[in-house]
Motif scaffolding. Structure first.
Motif, mmCIF file in Angstrom:
data_model
loop_
_atom_site.group_PDB
_atom_site.id
_atom_site.type_symbol
_atom_site.label_atom_id
_atom_site.label_comp_id
_atom_site.label_asym_id
_atom_site.label_seq_id
_atom_site.Cartn_x
_atom_site.Cartn_y
_atom_site.Cartn_z
ATOM 1 N N UNK A 1 -2.847 10.132 13.731
ATOM 2 C CA UNK A 1 -2.952 11.468 14.315
ATOM 3 C C UNK A 1 -4.324 12.116 14.140
ATOM 4 N N UNK A 2 -5.109 11.656 13.168
ATOM 5 C CA UNK A 2 -6.390 12.299 12.902
ATOM 6 C C UNK A 2 -7.512 11.815 13.817
ATOM 7 N N UNK B 1 6.462 -2.341 8.331
ATOM 8 C CA UNK B 1 6.365 -3.744 7.955
ATOM 9 C C UNK B 1 4.961 -4.281 8.193
ATOM 10 N N UNK B 2 4.264 -3.732 9.175
ATOM 11 C CA UNK B 2 2.926 -4.188 9.526
ATOM 12 C C UNK B 2 2.059 -2.995 9.861
ATOM 13 N N UNK B 3 0.743 -3.144 9.711
ATOM 14 C CA UNK B 3 -0.170 -2.055 10.034
ATOM 15 C C UNK B 3 -0.599 -2.164 11.493
ATOM 16 N N UNK C 1 0.843 -1.198 0.000
ATOM 17 C CA UNK C 1 0.000 0.000 0.000
ATOM 18 C C UNK C 1 0.882 1.253 0.000
ATOM 19 N N UNK C 2 1.589 1.503 -1.097
ATOM 20 C CA UNK C 2 2.556 2.615 -1.119
ATOM 21 C C UNK C 2 1.934 3.998 -1.080
ATOM 22 N N UNK C 3 0.645 4.120 -1.411
ATOM 23 C CA UNK C 3 0.020 5.437 -1.487
ATOM 24 C C UNK C 3 -0.614 5.886 -0.178
ATOM 25 N N UNK C 4 -0.610 5.025 0.821
ATOM 26 C CA UNK C 4 -1.167 5.388 2.117
ATOM 27 C C UNK C 4 -0.250 6.409 2.802
ATOM 28 N N UNK C 5 -0.818 7.351 3.508
ATOM 29 C CA UNK C 5 -0.021 8.346 4.237
ATOM 30 C C UNK C 5 0.433 7.730 5.569
ATOM 31 N N UNK C 6 1.468 6.910 5.499
ATOM 32 C CA UNK C 6 1.917 6.178 6.685
ATOM 33 C C UNK C 6 2.497 7.094 7.750
ATOM 34 N N UNK C 7 2.930 8.286 7.344
ATOM 35 C CA UNK C 7 3.457 9.201 8.347
ATOM 36 C C UNK C 7 2.346 9.785 9.223
ATOM 37 N N UNK C 8 1.097 9.437 8.928
ATOM 38 C CA UNK C 8 -0.017 9.845 9.774
ATOM 39 C C UNK C 8 -0.073 9.025 11.056
ATOM 40 N N UNK C 9 0.664 7.910 11.091
ATOM 41 C CA UNK C 9 0.715 7.110 12.311
ATOM 42 C C UNK C 9 1.568 7.809 13.356
ATOM 43 N N UNK C 10 1.111 7.762 14.608
ATOM 44 C CA UNK C 10 1.888 8.378 15.674
ATOM 45 C C UNK C 10 3.226 7.661 15.795
ATOM 46 N N UNK D 1 -7.586 -0.812 4.625
ATOM 47 C CA UNK D 1 -8.076 0.559 4.456
ATOM 48 C C UNK D 1 -9.252 0.825 5.400
ATOM 49 N N UNK D 2 -10.133 -0.152 5.485
ATOM 50 C CA UNK D 2 -11.314 -0.052 6.341
ATOM 51 C C UNK D 2 -10.918 0.114 7.804
ATOM 52 N N UNK D 3 -9.985 -0.699 8.278
ATOM 53 C CA UNK D 3 -9.565 -0.655 9.677
ATOM 54 C C UNK D 3 -8.835 0.636 10.020
ATOM 55 N N UNK D 4 -8.228 1.260 9.019
ATOM 56 C CA UNK D 4 -7.429 2.463 9.251
ATOM 57 C C UNK D 4 -8.299 3.705 9.458
ATOM 58 N N UNK D 5 -9.555 3.635 9.084
ATOM 59 C CA UNK D 5 -10.427 4.802 9.182
ATOM 60 C C UNK D 5 -10.592 5.246 10.639
ATOM 61 N N UNK D 6 -10.673 6.552 10.898
ATOM 62 C CA UNK D 6 -10.853 7.038 12.272
ATOM 63 C C UNK D 6 -12.041 6.408 12.984
ATOM 64 N N UNK D 7 -13.157 6.207 12.241
ATOM 65 C CA UNK D 7 -14.343 5.625 12.868
ATOM 66 C C UNK D 7 -14.081 4.226 13.399
#
Length: 435
Positions: free
Chosen positions: A343-344, A129-131, A105-114, A321-327
Motif C-alpha cells: 500500500x505504501x 505462504x509466499x511473498x 519473517x514474522x515481524x514484517x507488516x504483511x497486512x501492508x500488502x494489498x 526485505x530488499x525486494x519489498x522496499x517501495x523503490x
C-alpha cells in the motif's frame, strides 16, 4: 534507475546486522525484459552489501522452474528461493518443500500488502505462504491512434462497446479489431473473477479438496460462444489468425487495435508504440448488467524452500526485505509494467514527482482493478493440478474455435477432465488438511 536502485539498497543494508555470509540461489521462470529486471535487482543487491551473495538463475518458464526445484529438493540440491506462478499455489503449499514466508519473517507488516495480492497466496487463516513479487493483473489496452482513425473517440469500457468499436474498425478497413490468445488466465479466469462467477465449488477450492468445476454452467459459456461468433464476423482474432502469429506481437506492431493482456506486457507494448501510436490502459471490460469485482493477481511470488542452513535462510530474508522496499517495486513496475503490491508504493510514486509518467501507467489502474469488491469466489484459485487443467482447457476450447465441437461441449469436456484431475489430487492428499 540503476543508480537509484543501488542507493536504495545501500540505505537498506546500512542498518542491517551482520550475519554469517551466505551464497544463495534464486530460481525464476522468466525471460526477456522481466528476466533482465530480475537480474538487475540481483546485481544491485550484491553490489550494495557484502554479507550475502545471491545468484539468480533463469529457468525459462515457471513450469520448468518448479519441476526442477522439486526434483532438486528430493536430491537435496534445491535453491533457497524459488519464484512460481499463481496456478501452482496449492501444489506448492501441500508439497512439503516450502515453508510459509510469514513464519520465517514474522515481524514484517504483511497486512501492508494489498488484498488483491495477499488473497491468492495466503492460508485460510490469513498467513502468507509466499511473498508476492512480479505481480500482474489483466488490463485492457487500445491503440488509440487506430481507434481515432475509425472515428472512435471514447475508449470502450464494456464488451458491448468493444464490439461496437470493432465493427467501426472493420468498416474502416482494419483487419484485426480485437485480439485474444484464447488462454484460460485472460479469457476465462480473469473474466470469471471480475464478473463474480465461481470457477469451482468450495469457493474455487479454498474450502476443501472435494471441489468440482462449475464454470461450464456460468456466463463464461455465453462469453466464449460470443467470441466464436465475433470471430466469424471478423471482429475478433486468435493469435493463429494474425500475421504476427503471436497475440502480444500482433498488438505491438499495430496489426490489432484492442487487446486484454497482462500488466506485465505494458513496457514492451509502450516501447513498440513509441513514435508510431498512442496506447491507452484501462481495466478489463465488463458486460453491462454485471457488478465489477476484483481481478486476480497474476505473475508470480517467491517461496522459501525447506532444508537450507541458517546462513542461507538469513540471506534469503535479507533479499526478500530488499525486494519489498517501495523503490524496488517501483523499479519493477517501471521496467516491466508489473503492479506494486504494498500500500505504501503509490504514495512513494506520488512523492517521486513522476506519478503521471508512462512508466507507471499500470500501477494505479492495476491496483484499482485488484482492489474492487470481492466475494468468496474471487479470492483466487486453490485447485490441485491446476497447471495441467489449464492445458486441458486450452485443448478443448481450441476444438470449439476450430469448429470441431460446440463451445458448450468443449466446456463440459473440460469440466469432466478437470474433475478427474481434482479427484486424483484429492486422493494423493487424502486426510491432509488444507493450509
Amino acid at each position: 534507475m540503476k543508480i537509484s536502485i543501488l542507493a536504495a539498497a545501500a540505505a537498506l543494508m546500512a542498518g542491517a546486522c551482520s550475519a554469517q555470509a551466505a551464497n544463495i540461489e534464486f530460481w525464476n521462470g522468466n525471460t526477456g525484459v522481466v528476466e533482465k529486471a530480475i537480474q538487475d535487482q540481483c546485481a544491485a543487491f550484491n553490489a550494495a552489501q557484502s554479507e550475502h551473495h545471491i545468484t539468480c538463475v533463469g529457468q525459462g518458464s515457471y513450469e520448468v522452474s518448479m519441476q526442477k526445484a522439486i526434483a532438486a529438493f528430493r536430491a537435496n540440491k534445491h535453491p533457497v528461493l524459488i519464484q512460481f506462478f499463481d496456478a501452482g499455489t496449492l501444489d506448492l503449499m501441500l508439497s512439503d518443500a516450502v515453508v510459509p514466508v510469514q513464519d520465517v519473517l514474522p515481524d514484517v507488516k504483511w497486512d501492508n500488502y494489498i488484498a488483491g495480492a495477499r488473497a491468492y497466496y495466503e492460508t485460510s487463516g490469513g498467513k502468507l505462504f509466499a511473498q508476492p513479487y512480479n505481480s500482474s493483473t489483466l488490463l485492457f489496452y487500445t491503440n488509440k491512434t487506430e481507434l481515432e482513425k475509425a472515428g472512435i473517440t471514447k475508449t470502450p469500457e464494456t464488451w458491448e462497446e468493444i464490439i461496437d468499436a470493432a465493427r467501426k474498425l472493420k468498416a474502416s478497413g482494419h483487419e484485426c479489431p480485437y485480439i485474444t490468445n484464447g488462454e484460460p488466465w485472460s479469457m476465462f479466469e480473469q473474466f470469471s473473477a471480475r464478473h463474480g462467477l465461481p470457477i469451482a465449488s468450495e469457493h474455487n477450492g479454498y474450502d476443501g479438496l472435494d471441489a468440482e468445476y462449475v464454470f461450464n454452467t456460468t456466463f463464461v459459456a455465453k462469453h466464449l460462444q460470443n467470441l466464436i461468433e465475433w470471430r466469424k464476423e471478423g471482429l475478433v482474432k486468435l493469435a493463429s489468425d494474425t500475421k504476427a502469429g503471436n497475440y502480444t506481437a500482433a498488438f505491438n506492431t499495430g496489426e490489432c487495435a484492442m487487446i486484454e493482456n497482462s500488466s506485465g506486457s505494458y513496457a514492451a507494448s509502450a516501447k513498440a508504440f513509441e513514435g508510431k501510436y498512442e496506447i491507452t490502459v484501462g481495466m478489463a471490460p465488463m458486460y453491462k448488467g454485471y457488478e465489477r469485482h476484483n481481478t486476480f493477481v497474476g505473475g508470480a511470488s517467491i517461496y522459501i524452500m525447506k532444508g537450507r542452513d541458517k546462513a542461507e535462510v538469513e540471506g534469503a530474508k535479507t533479499f526478500l526485505d530488499f525486494l519489498r522496499r517501495p523503490e524496488q517495486q517501483m523499479f519493477m513496475t517501471a521496467a516491466t509494467g508489473y503492479v506494486p503490491v504494498t500500500n505504501d508504493v503509490m504514495d512513494a510514486i506520488a512523492k517521486s514527482g513522476e506519478a503521471n509518467a508512462p512508466k507507471y501507467a499500470t500501477a494505479a489502474v492495476g491496483i484499482e482493478s485488484m482492489n474492487q469488491p470481492r466475494t468468496p469466489d474471487t479470492r483466487g484459485i486453490r485447485l490441485g493440478f491446476y497447471v495441467q487443467f489449464r492445458q486441458v482447457f486450452m485443448e478443448e476450447t481450441q476444438k470449439a474455435f476450430a469448429g470441431q465441437e460446440t463451445m458448450q461441449v468443449a466446456l463440459d469436456n473440460s469440466k469432466k477432465r478437470g474433475d478427474e484431475l481434482l479427484r486424483r489430487f484429492e486422493q494423493t492428499y487424502k486426510g491432509v488438511k488444507l493450509p
